[in-house]
Motif scaffolding. Structure first.
Motif, PDB file in Angstrom:
ATOM      1  N   ASP A 188       1.866  -2.116   2.579  1.00  0.00           N
ATOM      2  CA  ASP A 188       1.952  -3.290   3.444  1.00  0.00           C
ATOM      3  C   ASP A 188       2.976  -3.108   4.558  1.00  0.00           C
ATOM      4  OD1 ASP A 188       0.138  -4.304   1.715  1.00  0.00           O
ATOM      5  OD2 ASP A 188       1.403  -5.890   0.911  1.00  0.00           O
ATOM      6  N   THR A 203       4.124  -0.351   5.848  1.00  0.00           N
ATOM      7  CA  THR A 203       3.695   0.675   6.797  1.00  0.00           C
ATOM      8  C   THR A 203       2.653   0.138   7.761  1.00  0.00           C
ATOM      9  OG1 THR A 203       4.122   2.403   5.157  1.00  0.00           O
ATOM     10  CG2 THR A 203       2.712   2.986   7.003  1.00  0.00           C
ATOM     11  N   SER A 204       1.701  -0.643   7.263  1.00  0.00           N
ATOM     12  CA  SER A 204       0.669  -1.188   8.146  1.00  0.00           C
ATOM     13  C   SER A 204       1.262  -2.166   9.151  1.00  0.00           C
ATOM     14  CB  SER A 204      -0.433  -1.867   7.323  1.00  0.00           C
ATOM     15  OG  SER A 204       0.088  -2.925   6.551  1.00  0.00           O
ATOM     16  N   GLN A 217       3.061  -0.067  11.813  1.00  0.00           N
ATOM     17  CA  GLN A 217       2.147   0.643  12.705  1.00  0.00           C
ATOM     18  C   GLN A 217       1.520  -0.300  13.729  1.00  0.00           C
ATOM     19  OE1 GLN A 217      -0.482   2.571   9.918  1.00  0.00           O
ATOM     20  NE2 GLN A 217       0.725   4.455   9.904  1.00  0.00           N
ATOM     21  N   ALA A 224      -4.653   0.264  11.551  1.00  0.00           N
ATOM     22  CA  ALA A 224      -3.341   0.336  10.896  1.00  0.00           C
ATOM     23  C   ALA A 224      -3.479   0.166   9.390  1.00  0.00           C
ATOM     24  CB  ALA A 224      -2.400  -0.728  11.464  1.00  0.00           C
ATOM     25  N   LEU A 225      -4.388  -0.722   8.980  1.00  0.00           N
ATOM     26  CA  LEU A 225      -4.627  -0.923   7.545  1.00  0.00           C
ATOM     27  C   LEU A 225      -5.170   0.342   6.901  1.00  0.00           C
ATOM     28  CD1 LEU A 225      -4.872  -2.752   5.046  1.00  0.00           C
ATOM     29  CD2 LEU A 225      -7.124  -3.430   5.885  1.00  0.00           C
ATOM     30  N   SER A 280      -2.556   3.205   6.973  1.00  0.00           N
ATOM     31  CA  SER A 280      -1.484   3.034   5.987  1.00  0.00           C
ATOM     32  C   SER A 280      -1.962   3.420   4.595  1.00  0.00           C
ATOM     33  CB  SER A 280      -0.981   1.581   5.996  1.00  0.00           C
ATOM     34  OG  SER A 280      -1.991   0.694   5.545  1.00  0.00           O
ATOM     35  N   VAL A 338      -3.754   5.328  15.040  1.00  0.00           N
ATOM     36  CA  VAL A 338      -3.797   3.959  15.552  1.00  0.00           C
ATOM     37  C   VAL A 338      -3.774   3.965  17.078  1.00  0.00           C
ATOM     38  CG1 VAL A 338      -2.681   1.700  15.511  1.00  0.00           C
ATOM     39  CG2 VAL A 338      -2.629   3.145  13.471  1.00  0.00           C
TER      40      VAL A 338
END
Length: 203
Positions: free
Chosen positions: A85, A87-88, A91, A118-119, A122, A139
């Motif tokens: 979570d 990391t996303s 990003q 991004a999801l 990650s 991304v």
């Protein structure tokens, strides 16, 4: 401003989002949750690695938060691999910041692309320090922005990496408790000391 936005977002997830959802679904006091997972958060902060923190996370979730071993042994290892979570969030914010720095207006459709990419990026990130920065290339490429913009945020990536890893680990514990509650395997803490099964020799 970029770093501050990331920090505010990460702190919101740790101090507001996870505790509130946990309180509403399980009835558990947020203070109990944060106190129970605090040692794992500290290890995550110092190592920037969900994989290195995994043994501590499992021990805290099982013994101090009361999640059954069957749930912990499945959810936590999987979470350390794909549940990123922090990391996303990082990003997505980094992609918007770099786009703005290059004078690229991010349209609504590109914002949706950033969220989705991004999801997925990650999830594909390795549970090691600095992996999120490398996946940021995907991304940026998805919205047509040069990955060279990563140089703008490289200098402050390490402290942000420490914080987002802390969120990742907190999220793993949060998911374990939610799943434990849903399957009826969330009970009282059962703290064990290292010498509980130690039997000294009797001469």
């Amino acid at each position: 401003a970029y770093a501050g936005t990331v920090v505010i977002g990460l702190l919101f997830m740790i101090l507001v989002f996870y505790p509130v959802i946990l309180k509403l679904y399980t009835g558990i006091n947020p203070g109990f949750f944060l106190k129970g997972i605090a040692p794992a958060q500290l290890v995550a902060f110092s190592t920037s690695s969900s994989a290195a923190t995994l043994p501590v996370t499992m021990e805290r979730v099982e013994e101090h938060l009361g999640v059954d071993k069957q749930v912990t042994s499945f959810v936590c290892p999987v979470g350390a691999t794909i549940n990123m979570d922090g990391t996303s969030l990082y990003q997505a914010i980094a992609a918007v910041f770099i786009s703005q720095a290059f004078g690229h207006d991010v349209t609504f459709s590109e914002q949706l692309t950033i969220v989705l990419t991004a999801l997925l990026a990650s999830i594909g990130s390795a549970a090691v320090p600095g992996a999120g920065l490398l996946m940021l290339v995907i991304v940026l490429e998805s919205i047509g922005v040069s990955p060279a913009g990563i140089a703008l945020i490289f200098a402050i990536d390490r402290p942000l990496d420490m914080l987002r890893t802390t969120v990742n680990v907190t999220s793993d514990a949060f998911c374990a408790m939610m799943i434990g509650k849903s399957v009826g395997k969330l009970g009282k803490p059962n703290v064990q000391e290292w010498d509980d099964n130690y039997k000294p020799e009797i001469k």
